[in-house]
Design a protein around this motif. Sequence first.
Motif, PDB file in Angstrom:
ATOM      1  N   GLU B 174      15.210   7.762 -22.446  1.00  0.00           N
ATOM      2  CA  GLU B 174      14.587   6.475 -22.117  1.00  0.00           C
ATOM      3  C   GLU B 174      13.327   6.207 -22.923  1.00  0.00           C
ATOM      4  N   ASP B 175      12.626   7.257 -23.257  1.00  0.00           N
ATOM      5  CA  ASP B 175      11.420   7.101 -24.077  1.00  0.00           C
ATOM      6  C   ASP B 175      11.846   6.674 -25.486  1.00  0.00           C
ATOM      7  N   PRO B 176      11.325   5.563 -25.991  1.00  0.00           N
ATOM      8  CA  PRO B 176      11.770   5.118 -27.322  1.00  0.00           C
ATOM      9  C   PRO B 176      11.478   6.133 -28.428  1.00  0.00           C
ATOM     10  N   ASP B 177      10.490   7.012 -28.213  1.00  0.00           N
ATOM     11  CA  ASP B 177      10.156   8.005 -29.243  1.00  0.00           C
ATOM     12  C   ASP B 177      10.922   9.306 -29.079  1.00  0.00           C
ATOM     13  N   SER B 178      11.928   9.331 -28.223  1.00  0.00           N
ATOM     14  CA  SER B 178      12.596  10.598 -27.910  1.00  0.00           C
ATOM     15  C   SER B 178      13.760  10.929 -28.836  1.00  0.00           C
ATOM     16  N   GLY B 179      14.085  10.061 -29.771  1.00  0.00           N
ATOM     17  CA  GLY B 179      15.179  10.364 -30.699  1.00  0.00           C
ATOM     18  C   GLY B 179      14.633  11.048 -31.941  1.00  0.00           C
ATOM     19  N   ASN B 180      14.872  12.337 -32.065  1.00  0.00           N
ATOM     20  CA  ASN B 180      14.290  13.079 -33.196  1.00  0.00           C
ATOM     21  C   ASN B 180      15.322  13.437 -34.264  1.00  0.00           C
ATOM     22  N   GLY B 181      16.583  13.080 -34.034  1.00  0.00           N
ATOM     23  CA  GLY B 181      17.622  13.375 -35.029  1.00  0.00           C
ATOM     24  C   GLY B 181      18.460  14.585 -34.678  1.00  0.00           C
ATOM     25  N   ALA B 182      18.096  15.303 -33.628  1.00  0.00           N
ATOM     26  CA  ALA B 182      18.877  16.484 -33.239  1.00  0.00           C
ATOM     27  C   ALA B 182      20.279  16.083 -32.774  1.00  0.00           C
ATOM     28  N   GLN B 183      20.369  14.913 -32.162  1.00  0.00           N
ATOM     29  CA  GLN B 183      21.679  14.391 -31.742  1.00  0.00           C
ATOM     30  C   GLN B 183      21.943  13.077 -32.462  1.00  0.00           C
ATOM     31  N   LEU B 184      23.025  13.037 -33.190  1.00  0.00           N
ATOM     32  CA  LEU B 184      23.400  11.822 -33.921  1.00  0.00           C
ATOM     33  C   LEU B 184      24.742  11.333 -33.392  1.00  0.00           C
ATOM     34  N   TYR B 185      24.961  10.030 -33.479  1.00  0.00           N
ATOM     35  CA  TYR B 185      26.239   9.462 -33.047  1.00  0.00           C
ATOM     36  C   TYR B 185      26.785   8.565 -34.155  1.00  0.00           C
ATOM     37  N   VAL B 186      28.082   8.355 -34.115  1.00  0.00           N
ATOM     38  CA  VAL B 186      28.765   7.484 -35.070  1.00  0.00           C
ATOM     39  C   VAL B 186      29.603   6.478 -34.283  1.00  0.00           C
ATOM     40  N   VAL B 187      29.518   5.219 -34.655  1.00  0.00           N
ATOM     41  CA  VAL B 187      30.290   4.172 -33.993  1.00  0.00           C
ATOM     42  C   VAL B 187      31.768   4.319 -34.370  1.00  0.00           C
ATOM     43  N   THR B 188      32.638   4.424 -33.349  1.00  0.00           N
ATOM     44  CA  THR B 188      34.079   4.578 -33.590  1.00  0.00           C
ATOM     45  C   THR B 188      34.882   3.439 -32.954  1.00  0.00           C
ATOM     46  N   GLY B 189      34.218   2.403 -32.471  1.00  0.00           N
ATOM     47  CA  GLY B 189      34.938   1.306 -31.825  1.00  0.00           C
ATOM     48  C   GLY B 189      34.353  -0.038 -32.196  1.00  0.00           C
ATOM     49  N   GLN B 190      34.697  -1.026 -31.384  1.00  0.00           N
ATOM     50  CA  GLN B 190      34.166  -2.373 -31.570  1.00  0.00           C
ATOM     51  C   GLN B 190      32.637  -2.314 -31.684  1.00  0.00           C
ATOM     52  N   ALA B 191      32.102  -2.969 -32.709  1.00  0.00           N
ATOM     53  CA  ALA B 191      30.670  -2.894 -33.009  1.00  0.00           C
ATOM     54  C   ALA B 191      29.814  -3.107 -31.751  1.00  0.00           C
ATOM     55  N   PRO B 192      29.066  -2.084 -31.320  1.00  0.00           N
ATOM     56  CA  PRO B 192      28.208  -2.225 -30.136  1.00  0.00           C
ATOM     57  C   PRO B 192      26.854  -2.815 -30.539  1.00  0.00           C
ATOM     58  N   ARG B 193      26.899  -4.063 -30.943  1.00  0.00           N
ATOM     59  CA  ARG B 193      25.702  -4.706 -31.498  1.00  0.00           C
ATOM     60  C   ARG B 193      24.563  -4.822 -30.485  1.00  0.00           C
ATOM     61  N   GLN B 194      24.889  -4.655 -29.180  1.00  0.00           N
ATOM     62  CA  GLN B 194      23.841  -4.680 -28.173  1.00  0.00           C
ATOM     63  C   GLN B 194      22.868  -3.513 -28.350  1.00  0.00           C
ATOM     64  N   LEU B 195      23.270  -2.499 -29.129  1.00  0.00           N
ATOM     65  CA  LEU B 195      22.353  -1.388 -29.392  1.00  0.00           C
ATOM     66  C   LEU B 195      21.349  -1.720 -30.499  1.00  0.00           C
ATOM     67  N   ASP B 196      21.635  -2.760 -31.278  1.00  0.00           N
ATOM     68  CA  ASP B 196      20.706  -3.145 -32.353  1.00  0.00           C
ATOM     69  C   ASP B 196      19.310  -3.379 -31.771  1.00  0.00           C
ATOM     70  N   ARG B 197      18.310  -2.911 -32.462  1.00  0.00           N
ATOM     71  CA  ARG B 197      16.901  -3.054 -32.059  1.00  0.00           C
ATOM     72  C   ARG B 197      16.540  -2.187 -30.864  1.00  0.00           C
ATOM     73  N   ASN B 198      17.491  -1.339 -30.437  1.00  0.00           N
ATOM     74  CA  ASN B 198      17.251  -0.473 -29.282  1.00  0.00           C
ATOM     75  C   ASN B 198      17.267   0.999 -29.650  1.00  0.00           C
ATOM     76  N   ILE B 199      17.543   1.282 -30.896  1.00  0.00           N
ATOM     77  CA  ILE B 199      17.788   2.666 -31.265  1.00  0.00           C
ATOM     78  C   ILE B 199      17.597   2.752 -32.781  1.00  0.00           C
TER      79      ILE B 199
END
Lengths: 296, 296
Positions: B174-199
Amino acid sequence: MRLTLIAAAALAAHAYAGELPPRPSVADVVKASKADDWRPLDPRNTLYLELPAGRVVIELAPAFAPATIANIRVLAHEQYYDGLAIIRSQDNFVVQWGDPDEEHPRSFKSAKEKIPAEFTMPIKADPHFVKMPERDGYAPQVGHSDGFPSARDPKSGRTWLAHCYGMVGVARGEDPDSGNGAQLYVVTGQAPRQLDRNITVVGRVVSGMPLLSTLPRSAAPAGFYDKPEQRTPIKTLRLAADVPEAERSKFEVMRTESASYAKVVDAVRHRGGPWTKYSPDYVDLCNAPIPVREAK
Amino acid sequence: MRLTLIAAAALAAHAYAGELPPRPSVADVVKASKADDWRPLDPRNTLYLELPAGRVVIELAPAFAPATIANIRVLAHEQYYDGLAIIRSQDNFVVQWGDPDEEHPRSFKSAKEKIPAEFTMPIKADPHFVKMPERDGYAPQVGHSDGFPSARDPKSGRTWLAHCYGMVGVARGEDPDSGNGAQLYVVTGQAPRQLDRNITVVGRVVSGMPLLSTLPRSAAPAGFYDKPEQRTPIKTLRLAADVPEAERSKFEVMRTESASYAKVVDAVRHRGGPWTKYSPDYVDLCNAPIPVREAK
């Protein structure tokens, strides 16, 4: 430490400057829905594609393709598809099934070889349309029609089903009347909306998508398997009405005309915190989920 | 009789009333392109995710996430990811990798535990943007930035990478600064554009998507595998610059600022006959392919 895209409560210690108020999620709306927000699948409009790994359940939309669906019912009833195979899996596009034997293809019994194109229908054929306010790039209007994503053009007076994830269409050749239902495809990637109004769409997978979406991709042209062993055999493809009642899957689809469904779409349109920091206040037609559940 | 969605010349006997004139396809444009329409991948901005089934090649976009990508380079260099696993595969959404051992997670060496959120960047950080004329629901402007789908808002002066198929992002809590790169994801479906500007989005898979898109889906919450044997082990995840030159993949990406790329987008925006009967004259940002080829 498990970081998810959805939530990780343990990390919520730091509040974000622009924190959004919480809002109901799709799961919350589904949980709060009432029994009459749901309708059962009609066995006459339900296909079971039986693969070695399990059952794919397809809901047919006869309002949008009555002649083609009548032909598919005949093909299924006469066991045309049984023993055929999934012959195509193109990454980020479609899987497709049909007769892999091009030299000695299986012949039809009573089914028709040629069906007039049903790429679009008169708007009056679909009284269930609920319009979304969203502007769409591919169509003047988009929304939902009794459980299916659809689009329409009031100027031309035509409506059609939209190529979203899981939608089922009828492969054809260059002749618009060449799609008779013998070969069907399912969208497994980013919505290929450019196919809208170019092909007859007959329904939607309501259960079992992972059985199709995980199939090995082919790097051969258009994703057709070039080696027979890559294909997945079709055990049977049956209309639910032709299957003994005890063997039928019991699914219900949320009524897209219900107030609950409007709340589902709102839940993905306007997103609340704490995980979400920026709400899109928009949802693409193909990002609006259509809930399905097992009947009790 | 093989019916494809693309073409079936044998069935072209019947002309369609509204037949569209033929137009160049993406393949035609790629074939006609010149050597300087392409650029090689920069080994400093290329990751190799080595899975048992093969190599996934990721191009990083440091203009959009400089601090996060610097951290990922350190993590890869110090072999943080080696022996971890793909821990999540949610149908029509994402796959994600990281440390499956929540009780005794692997510790970092020199990498930072906290990285400031890089959800958006100042527009001036991206001088390569080529705007598409298309109206987009999720952003005021969309287009391409040196090989990546991107969006921007001239009013706020911010730009960001768009969540299209194959895009790589940084899982966070939940903390916006909590993504350090240890866990990465790849989009495999319909573009989840709602994540834009959130991650924070760091790049794009340029080769090997089927190795991720075919992974078994998990029905557990958010698609996290709930049984260890469902996970796919990560052999290694390396920066190409840390890999001996003889072992590097040689890919080139079409320059999205080139005239040839404008023709690629035109080829999917305006479609010609004979197969296509109705041209959309529109293309969604996430339906515009970004060509990649093996260098000679």
